[in-house]
Design an enzyme around this catalytic site. Structure first.
Site, mmCIF file in Angstrom:
data_model
loop_
_atom_site.group_PDB
_atom_site.id
_atom_site.type_symbol
_atom_site.label_atom_id
_atom_site.label_comp_id
_atom_site.label_asym_id
_atom_site.label_seq_id
_atom_site.Cartn_x
_atom_site.Cartn_y
_atom_site.Cartn_z
ATOM 1 N N ALA A 12 20.057 27.169 102.495
ATOM 2 C CA ALA A 12 19.887 28.556 103.412
ATOM 3 C C ALA A 12 20.389 28.959 104.668
ATOM 4 O O ALA A 12 21.292 29.739 105.153
ATOM 5 C CB ALA A 12 18.343 28.639 104.122
ATOM 6 N N LYS A 14 24.144 27.844 105.334
ATOM 7 C CA LYS A 14 25.483 27.708 104.713
ATOM 8 C C LYS A 14 25.169 29.917 104.252
ATOM 9 O O LYS A 14 25.943 30.676 104.849
ATOM 10 C CB LYS A 14 25.138 28.020 103.671
ATOM 11 C CG LYS A 14 26.454 26.130 103.616
ATOM 12 C CD LYS A 14 26.602 25.522 101.898
ATOM 13 C CE LYS A 14 27.058 24.035 102.161
ATOM 14 N NZ LYS A 14 27.007 23.198 100.876
ATOM 15 N N ASP A 71 32.293 23.893 98.784
ATOM 16 C CA ASP A 71 32.464 22.355 98.407
ATOM 17 C C ASP A 71 32.773 21.978 100.025
ATOM 18 O O ASP A 71 33.931 21.886 100.189
ATOM 19 C CB ASP A 71 32.737 22.055 97.159
ATOM 20 C CG ASP A 71 32.162 20.030 97.191
ATOM 21 O OD1 ASP A 71 30.858 20.031 97.120
ATOM 22 O OD2 ASP A 71 32.637 18.699 96.726
HETATM 23 P P1 IMP Z 1 27.597 19.980 99.815
HETATM 24 O O1 IMP Z 1 28.978 20.622 100.397
HETATM 25 O O2 IMP Z 1 26.356 20.724 100.068
HETATM 26 O O3 IMP Z 1 28.186 19.657 98.855
HETATM 27 O O4 IMP Z 1 27.948 19.124 100.604
HETATM 28 C C1 IMP Z 1 28.466 18.343 101.415
HETATM 29 C C2 IMP Z 1 27.875 17.001 102.884
HETATM 30 O O5 IMP Z 1 28.902 16.477 103.792
HETATM 31 C C3 IMP Z 1 26.686 17.583 103.536
HETATM 32 O O6 IMP Z 1 25.358 16.555 102.536
HETATM 33 C C4 IMP Z 1 27.074 16.168 104.631
HETATM 34 O O7 IMP Z 1 26.250 15.355 104.211
HETATM 35 C C5 IMP Z 1 28.610 16.675 104.537
HETATM 36 N N1 IMP Z 1 28.912 17.621 105.484
HETATM 37 C C6 IMP Z 1 29.393 18.893 105.499
HETATM 38 N N2 IMP Z 1 29.759 19.447 106.491
HETATM 39 C C7 IMP Z 1 29.416 19.147 107.154
HETATM 40 C C8 IMP Z 1 28.842 19.646 108.725
HETATM 41 O O8 IMP Z 1 29.019 20.886 108.787
HETATM 42 N N3 IMP Z 1 28.354 18.535 109.311
HETATM 43 C C9 IMP Z 1 27.963 17.281 108.970
HETATM 44 N N4 IMP Z 1 27.268 17.131 108.149
HETATM 45 C C10 IMP Z 1 28.376 17.849 106.076
#
Ligand code: IMP
Length: 203
Positions: A12, A14, A71
């Site tokens: 949500a 994102k 991603d």
């Molecule tokens: P995905 O892009 O949903 O596969 O997840 C990427 C993972 O990277 C997340 O679960 C976080 O652990 C980390 N991550 C990505 N962007 C952020 C951010 O803005 N703050 C903190 N952690 C992040």
């Protein structure tokens, strides 16, 4: 070309971010759920960009709208880019970020500031109704802190320190974080590409 964007996420937070940024395109932005699509996607790419494209293509096979997927993750230089594309899976999906953050701080024990450099990376892929694929990427540079600080944000935010702001990304208000963040930058870069593509279609 059909004028609908489907964002391949169930998150949500994102969705809010992408709606805020894509709003002035004047095209409805739907979540997968709103588009009636439910699927588990195996993210077995070797880079953020590959994983984003895998997700976007998978959802595109179900709807043929403009499908966008992202991603993202944290790259720590001292750990050769870990946790990288495994950021969500680091130490297991169900492990709390408090524990994941403590583990990373521990692995950097004794490492001085200048070697604690890290970045959040976000790759975005868009698959257009005709099958063309667009890519964008955004990063934000910081250093890994010595303790968790801040209550905003999520994931690794409490240990991601921005020297020029004197705080972690978990201490920024959401609007400022969107302005500076890897995801905000990648989304705005994707928006620019989409504007060009959509103009080409309308002319
Ligand atoms: P995905 O892009 O949903 O596969 O997840 C990427 C993972 O990277 C997340 O679960 C976080 O652990 C980390 N991550 C990505 N962007 C952020 C951010 O803005 N703050 C903190 N952690 C992040």
């Amino acid at each position: 070309m059909k004028k609908r964007i489907v964002f391949a996420t169930g998150n949500a937070g994102k969705m809010r971010e992408i709606r805020m940024i894509m709003d002035d395109l004047g095209i409805p932005v739907l979540s997968m759920k709103e588009a009636g699509i439910q699927m588990d996607i195996l993210e077995n790419g070797k880079s953020f960009a590959q994983n984003a494209e895998i997700k976007a293509r998978a959802v595109h096979s179900m709807c043929h709208d403009i499908v966008i997927a992202d991603d993202s993750g944290l790259e720590i230089d001292f750990l050769n880019g870990e946790p990288g594309i495994y950021s969500a899976r680091y130490m297991g999906e169900d492990t709390s970020y408090h524990i994941k953050n403590a583990s990373l701080i521990e692995r950097l024990d004794g490492v001085p500031d200048e070697k604690r450099t890290a970045r959040f990376v976000c790759a975005i892929a868009a698959v257009l109704p005709d099958g063309r694929v667009l890519h964008s990427r955004g990063t934000i540079e910081g250093i890994i802190g010595y303790e968790e600080r801040g209550e905003n944000g999520f994931g690794y935010d409490p240990i991601f320190y921005l020297p020029e702001y004197g705080c972690t990304t978990a201490q920024l208000d959401p609007v400022t974080k969107n302005e500076l963040s890897h995801r905000g930058k990648a989304l705005r870069a994707m928006k620019e590409q989409l504007i060009t593509v959509l103009q080409g279609v309308e002319e």
